[in-house]
Design a protein around this motif. Structure first.
Motif, PDB file in Angstrom:
ATOM      1  N   PRO A  86       1.221  -0.864   0.095  1.00  0.00           N
ATOM      2  CA  PRO A  86      -0.325   0.410   0.200  1.00  0.00           C
ATOM      3  C   PRO A  86       0.629   0.708  -0.391  1.00  0.00           C
ATOM      4  O   PRO A  86       1.843   0.807   0.364  1.00  0.00           O
ATOM      5  CB  PRO A  86      -0.864  -0.072   1.215  1.00  0.00           C
ATOM      6  CG  PRO A  86      -0.140  -1.283   2.039  1.00  0.00           C
ATOM      7  CD  PRO A  86       0.717  -2.098   1.115  1.00  0.00           C
ATOM      8  N   PHE A  87       0.342   2.623  -0.840  1.00  0.00           N
ATOM      9  CA  PHE A  87       0.855   3.705  -0.393  1.00  0.00           C
ATOM     10  C   PHE A  87       1.100   4.179   1.074  1.00  0.00           C
ATOM     11  O   PHE A  87       1.835   4.746   1.574  1.00  0.00           O
ATOM     12  CB  PHE A  87       0.460   4.241  -1.722  1.00  0.00           C
ATOM     13  CG  PHE A  87       0.513   4.016  -2.908  1.00  0.00           C
ATOM     14  CD1 PHE A  87       2.045   3.969  -3.827  1.00  0.00           C
ATOM     15  CD2 PHE A  87      -0.453   2.710  -3.738  1.00  0.00           C
ATOM     16  CE1 PHE A  87       2.387   3.809  -4.864  1.00  0.00           C
ATOM     17  CE2 PHE A  87       0.350   3.140  -5.299  1.00  0.00           C
ATOM     18  CZ  PHE A  87       1.229   3.361  -5.774  1.00  0.00           C
ATOM     19  N   PHE A  88       0.082   3.949   1.122  1.00  0.00           N
ATOM     20  CA  PHE A  88      -0.270   4.671   2.934  1.00  0.00           C
ATOM     21  C   PHE A  88      -0.664   4.465   4.440  1.00  0.00           C
ATOM     22  O   PHE A  88      -1.150   2.452   3.819  1.00  0.00           O
ATOM     23  CB  PHE A  88      -1.446   6.027   2.545  1.00  0.00           C
ATOM     24  CG  PHE A  88      -1.049   6.769   1.412  1.00  0.00           C
ATOM     25  CD1 PHE A  88      -0.172   7.969   1.731  1.00  0.00           C
ATOM     26  CD2 PHE A  88      -1.869   6.480   0.157  1.00  0.00           C
ATOM     27  CE1 PHE A  88      -0.105   8.645   0.883  1.00  0.00           C
ATOM     28  CE2 PHE A  88      -1.579   7.455  -0.477  1.00  0.00           C
ATOM     29  CZ  PHE A  88      -0.249   8.490  -0.368  1.00  0.00           C
ATOM     30  N   LEU A  89      -0.534   4.402   5.386  1.00  0.00           N
ATOM     31  CA  LEU A  89      -0.692   3.764   6.500  1.00  0.00           C
ATOM     32  C   LEU A  89      -1.588   4.057   6.653  1.00  0.00           C
ATOM     33  O   LEU A  89      -2.974   5.042   6.335  1.00  0.00           O
ATOM     34  CB  LEU A  89       0.460   3.725   7.831  1.00  0.00           C
ATOM     35  CG  LEU A  89       1.577   3.449   7.738  1.00  0.00           C
ATOM     36  CD1 LEU A  89       2.223   3.747   8.703  1.00  0.00           C
ATOM     37  CD2 LEU A  89       1.883   1.881   7.011  1.00  0.00           C
ATOM     38  N   ASN A  90      -2.870   3.235   8.035  1.00  0.00           N
ATOM     39  CA  ASN A  90      -4.068   3.970   8.441  1.00  0.00           C
ATOM     40  C   ASN A  90      -4.575   5.407   8.770  1.00  0.00           C
ATOM     41  O   ASN A  90      -5.041   5.724   8.506  1.00  0.00           O
ATOM     42  CB  ASN A  90      -4.711   2.922   9.421  1.00  0.00           C
ATOM     43  CG  ASN A  90      -5.380   1.203   8.982  1.00  0.00           C
ATOM     44  OD1 ASN A  90      -4.874   1.337   7.726  1.00  0.00           O
ATOM     45  ND2 ASN A  90      -5.410   0.798   9.856  1.00  0.00           N
ATOM     46  N   ASP A  91      -3.149   5.803   9.132  1.00  0.00           N
ATOM     47  CA  ASP A  91      -3.172   7.241   9.468  1.00  0.00           C
ATOM     48  C   ASP A  91      -2.672   8.356   8.719  1.00  0.00           C
ATOM     49  O   ASP A  91      -3.013   9.101   9.128  1.00  0.00           O
ATOM     50  CB  ASP A  91      -2.354   7.996  10.520  1.00  0.00           C
ATOM     51  CG  ASP A  91      -0.302   7.620  10.358  1.00  0.00           C
ATOM     52  OD1 ASP A  91      -0.172   6.844   9.403  1.00  0.00           O
ATOM     53  OD2 ASP A  91       0.221   7.170  10.981  1.00  0.00           O
TER      54      ASP A  91
ATOM     55  N   PHE B  43       3.511   4.801   3.663  1.00  0.00           N
ATOM     56  CA  PHE B  43       4.767   3.411   3.877  1.00  0.00           C
ATOM     57  C   PHE B  43       5.903   3.683   3.399  1.00  0.00           C
ATOM     58  O   PHE B  43       6.327   4.131   2.610  1.00  0.00           O
ATOM     59  CB  PHE B  43       3.402   2.250   2.638  1.00  0.00           C
ATOM     60  CG  PHE B  43       4.051   0.859   3.261  1.00  0.00           C
ATOM     61  CD1 PHE B  43       2.929   0.391   3.611  1.00  0.00           C
ATOM     62  CD2 PHE B  43       5.687   0.667   3.141  1.00  0.00           C
ATOM     63  CE1 PHE B  43       3.247  -0.687   4.601  1.00  0.00           C
ATOM     64  CE2 PHE B  43       5.632  -0.562   3.725  1.00  0.00           C
ATOM     65  CZ  PHE B  43       4.816  -1.395   4.312  1.00  0.00           C
ATOM     66  N   PRO B  44       6.246   3.753   4.706  1.00  0.00           N
ATOM     67  CA  PRO B  44       7.694   3.833   4.809  1.00  0.00           C
ATOM     68  C   PRO B  44       8.644   2.922   4.486  1.00  0.00           C
ATOM     69  O   PRO B  44       8.290   1.771   3.998  1.00  0.00           O
ATOM     70  CB  PRO B  44       8.021   3.384   6.549  1.00  0.00           C
ATOM     71  CG  PRO B  44       7.336   3.007   6.867  1.00  0.00           C
ATOM     72  CD  PRO B  44       5.760   3.962   6.124  1.00  0.00           C
ATOM     73  N   ALA B  45       9.777   3.594   3.844  1.00  0.00           N
ATOM     74  CA  ALA B  45      10.642   2.823   2.693  1.00  0.00           C
ATOM     75  C   ALA B  45      10.322   2.371   1.483  1.00  0.00           C
ATOM     76  O   ALA B  45      10.595   1.096   1.414  1.00  0.00           O
ATOM     77  CB  ALA B  45      10.975   2.578   3.487  1.00  0.00           C
TER      78      ALA B  45
END
Length: 663
Positions: free
Chosen positions: A373-378, A382-384
Motif C-alpha cells: 500500500p502507498f499509505f498507512l491507516n493514519d 508507507f515507510p521506505a
C-alpha cells in the motif's frame, strides 16, 4: 485511448522479449523484460501508469496460483512431501524470521514490520524462471519436482506471511499469539472455501450441461473467471484468498478425467488459453517492474541517507543471505533429494547447492512488493516503499544471474544428456518410419496430397535435429537450386526453346535473388552473353506475344526448370548426400508443384478430393506415428514422459483433423 495504446505496447514487448531471448539465450527472459520495461518509460507516451496494489494482487497472483494448482503433479507432491513441506513451510517461516531481523538491523530506515514484509516477499521461489534454464542446463528431474511443489505451496505460505506483516505495518498492531491463531483460521478457511466454491462451480456447470449448453466458449469463460471470483469471495469473507485459489486449482485438475468428447475438447482449448494467459501475465509482471524502476531508482539515488554504492551492496548482501540460508536449510534436511543417508558429503553439498541456486525469486516476489500500500491507516506514506521494491528487484536480478551462470558450472554446459539425445534420435526415426509408410501408399490420385503430408513430417524432422551444419547445407542447397534454374534457362534460350523476352524476365528475377544471397556482381551486371542480347532484340520485333501467350510461355519454362531441378536433386540422392531429408523434401515440393502445373483442366481431381486425401493420409500418418511411438516405448528407446508428450501432440493433430472434416 492512452491506456489502450499502453496495453498494446506492453503486449508487444512481451512478444519481443522472447524474440530477443532467441538471439541472446544467455540472458534470461525476465531480465530482458525488465530492461524493455525500463525502455518503455523513455518513449514519449502520454499515459502514466499508477498501480493499484489490491488490483495488482487480484489480477496477477490469483490466476498464476490457480494455474499452478491445476498443473501440480499430485503424485510427485505426495511422494516428495517431506522435502517440499520442509522447504515450502519450514524454510519460509525461518526466512521471514531471520531475514526480517537481519533487514531491520542492516537498514534501520525500514521498520521491523516492513522488514518482515520484505522477507516474506523474498521467501517464495519461482519455478517458472528456473524452468527456462532447462534449455541451457539440465536440472535433475527430481529437483525440478521439488522446486515446482515448493513454489506452489511457498507462494501461499509466503504471501500469507506477507499479508500479516503488511497488516501489522499498516495498523501498527501485532500479536504473535493472535497472528498464529488467525493464520491457522484464515488458512484453513481459505482452503475450505476454495474447495466449496469449486464444488459450487461444478454444480453450475453440470446444470448448464443438463440444459444442453455445451458451448466450449461459455465453459472456458467460466473457467477463466473462477480464480478471480474465488479470490474476491475469500477476501470478502475474511479468509485467505491465496490458499483458496490454490486449493481450487488443485481440485480443478480432477475435472477432465471423464471420457467425454465435450470435456476432451474443452481440455484442449483450456490448455491453449491458459498457456497464453500465463505467458502474458508472467511477462507483464516483469515489464511493470521495469516501468516502475526508473522512478524508484531516481528516488533511491536522490536519497542522501543511503549511498548509491551501498544500496547495490545491500541487494547483494540480501541475496547472499537468502541463498546462504537456503543452502544451510538444504544441508540440514534429511535427504533433500531422496538420497541415501550414507552418500558422501561432497555429493550432498553439490545437491544442496543445486537446490539453493535453483531457488530463483521471481513473479510472486515482484507481485508482493508491488502490491504494498502507498499509505498507512493514519494517512502517512508507507515507510521506505520504494527502497523495499528496489531491494526486492535487486535480489531477483542477482538470483537470476546466479542461476544463469553458476548452475551451469555445477551441472555442466551441455543442454542434453546422452539419454535425451538418444530419445531425439528415436523420435526422428519414428517420423522417418511414418514417411516411409506414407511413400508406400502413394498413388497417381493422391500423389499431391502425399507430398504435402510427407513435407510436414520432414519439416518436423528438421526441427528436431537443430543442427547448424544441416542449416548451412539447406541454404547451400537452395542456392544450388537457383543456379540450376538459371543454367537450364540459358540452355533453353541457346536451343531456342523459349522466347528471349520470357527468358530475360525469368533470369532477371533469379539473378536478383542470387546477387542478394552471394553478393556476386556477375549476377547483377549481366543476364546473357552479348550475342544473345543482339539475338533477343532481333527476335522481339517480329514476335509480339499476347498476355495469354506470355503466361503460357512462362509456365512452360517453369515446368522445364522444375523437371531439371528434380533431376539434379535425384542425382544428389544417388551420390549418397548426407542430408537426405532436406533433399527429399525439396524433391517432394517441386514434384507437387510440377504435378499441379501439368494437371489438365479436364482432370477430375478437384479441391474437395485433395482435401479428403489430405485428411485420409493425415489419419494414416497419425496411426503410423502412434504405433511407432508405442513400439519405441516398449523397447525402451523413449521414456514414458517422451511418449506422453508425443501422444499429446498427436491428440492436438487429431483434433485439428476433426475440425477440418467438420468444416
Amino acid at each position: 485511448m492512452e491506456l489502450f495504446e499502453f496495453i498494446l505496447l506492453m503486449l508487444a514487448a512481451v512478444s519481443l522479449s522472447n524474440l530477443v531471448n532467441r538471439f541472446i539465450p544467455s540472458v534470461s527472459v525476465p531480465i530482458i523484460q525488465i530492461a524493455l520495461g525500463m525502455l518503455i518509460t523513455l518513449l514519449p507516451l502520454h499515459y502514466e501508469l499508477k498501480l493499484n496494489p489490491e488490483l495488482f494482487l487480484l489480477l496477477f497472483i490469483a490466476p498464476l496460483l490457480f494455474n499452478d494448482g491445476r498443473h501440480a503433479d499430485k503424485e510427485a507432491l505426495w511422494k516428495l512431501k517431506k522435502p517440499i513441506l520442509l522447504l515450502a513451510l519450514g524454510l519460509v517461516f525461518v526466512t521471514v524470521a531471520v531475514m526480517g531481523y537481519f533487514l531491520n538491523w542492516l537498514l534501520p530506515v525500514i521498520p521491523l514490520a516492513a522488514a518482515f514484509a520484505l522477507a516474506a516477499a523474498l521467501a517464495p521461489t519461482d519455478a517458472v524462471a528456473v524452468g527456462a534454464l532447462e534449455q541451457k542446463v539440465k536440472i535433475p528431474h527430481q529437483t525440478m519436482q521439488i522446486l515446482e511443489g515448493e513454489s506452489l505451496i511457498n507462494d501461499a505460505s509466503g504471501l500469507v506471511s506477507f499479508q500479516f506483516a503488511v497488516a501489522a505495518m499498516v495498523t501498527g498492531v501485532f500479536s504473535f499469539k493472535t497472528a498464529s491463531i488467525s493464520f491457522i483460521a484464515i488458512s484453513l478457511g481459505g482452503v475450505v472455501l476454495g474447495l466449496l466454491l469449486t464444488l459450487v462451480k461444478y454444480g453450475v456447470v453440470k446444470w448448464l450441461r443438463k440444459l444442453g449448453m455445451e458451448n466450449v466458449t461459455l465453459h472456458m469463460l467460466i473457467e477463466i473467471l473462477t480464480p478471480f471470483l474465488i479470490f474476491m469471495a475469500a477476501e470478502e469473507l475474511g479468509v485467505n484468498g491465496i490458499l483458496a485459489v490454490v486449493a481450487a486449482g488443485i481440485a480443478h485438475s480432477f475435472g477432465y478425467k471423464k471420457m467425454n468428447p465435450e470435456l476432451a475438447k474443452l481440455s484442449v482449448v483450456s490448455k491453449s488459453t491458459w498457456s497464453v494467459i500465463i505467458f502474458v501475465l508472467n511477462g507483464l509482471v516483469f515489464l511493470l517492474l521495469g516501468t516502475q524502476l526508473p522512478d524508484i531508482i531516481q528516488t533511491i539515488w536522490s536519497n542522501p541517507d543511503i549511498g548509491n554504492f551501498k544500496v547495490i551492496m545491500y541487494t547483494l548482501l540480501l541475496t547472499l543471505a537468502v541463498l546462504g540460508l537456503r543452502l544451510i536449510w538444504a544441508m540440514l534436511m534429511d535427504n533433500p533429494e531422496g538420497a541415501k543417508p550414507r552418500e558422501p558429503w561432497r555429493l550432498r553439498l553439490k545437491n544442496a547447492l543445486i537446490l539453493s541456486l535453483s531457488g530463483v525469486r521471481g513473479t510472486i516476489t515482484l507481485a508482493s512488493t508491488l502490491s504494498l500500500p502507498f499509505f498507512l491507516n493514519d494517512g502517512t506514506a508507507f515507510p521506505a516503499r520504494d527502497l523495499i521494491i528496489f531491494l526486492a528487484a535487486g535480489v531477483i536480478l542477482w538470483t537470476l544471474l546466479a542461476s544463469n551462470y553458476l548452475l551451469p558450472l555445477l551441472l555442466g554446459k551441455e543442454t542434453q544428456t546422452e539419454q535425451e539425445e538418444d530419445e531425439i534420435q528415436a523420435k526422428i526415426e519414428i517420423l522417418r518410419n511414418v514417411v516411409t509408410g506414407l511413400n508406400e501408399l502413394t498413388t497417381d490420385q493422391n500423389r499431391l496430397a502425399t507430398a504435402h503430408i510427407i513435407n510436414m513430417y520432414t519439416s518436423r524432422i528438421r526441427t528436431l535435429r537443430k543442427d547448424e551444419k544441416k542449416d548451412k547445407t539447406q541454404r547451400s542447397l537452395g542456392l544450388s537450386v537457383m543456379k540450376w534454374e538459371r543454367e537450364n534457362t540459358l540452355l533453353a534460350l541457346e536451343k531456342k526453346e523459349v522466347n528471349p523476352y520470357t527468358a530475360y524476365n525469368y533470369l532477371k528475377r533469379i539473378n536478383q535473388l542470387l546477387f542478394m544471397r552471394t553478393r556476386d556482381v556477375r549476377y547483377k551486371k549481366e543476364v546473357f552473353p552479348i550475342k544473345q542480347w543482339v539475338e533477343m532484340f532481333g527476335m522481339l520485333n517480329p514476335v509480339r506475344l499476347s498476355i495469354r501467350e506470355r503466361r503460357a510461355e512462362l509456365t512452360r519454362l517453369k515446368i522445364q526448370n522444375m523437371a531439371y531441378v528434380i533431376e539434379q536433386l535425384k542425382g544428389l540422392l544417388s551420390e549418397g548426400e548426407s542430408d537426405i531429408e532436406a533433399i527429399s523434401s525439396l524433391i517432394l515440393q517441386y514434384e507437387s508443384i510440377l504435378l499441379r502445373m501439368t494437371r489438365n483442366e479436364s482432370d477430375t481431381y478437384s479441391r474437395r478430393e485433395f482435401d479428403l486425401s489430405m485428411q485420409d493420409l493425415g489419419r494414416v500418418g497419425i496411426q503410423l506415428e502412434r504405433d511407432n511411438i508405442q513400439s519405441m516405448f516398449e523397447t525402451g528407446r523413449i521414456s514414458r514422459q517422451g511418449m506422453k508428450e508425443m501422444k499429446r501432440d498427436i491428440l492436438f493433430m487429431e483434433h485439428d483433423l476433426r475440425e477440418e472434416a467438420m468444416a
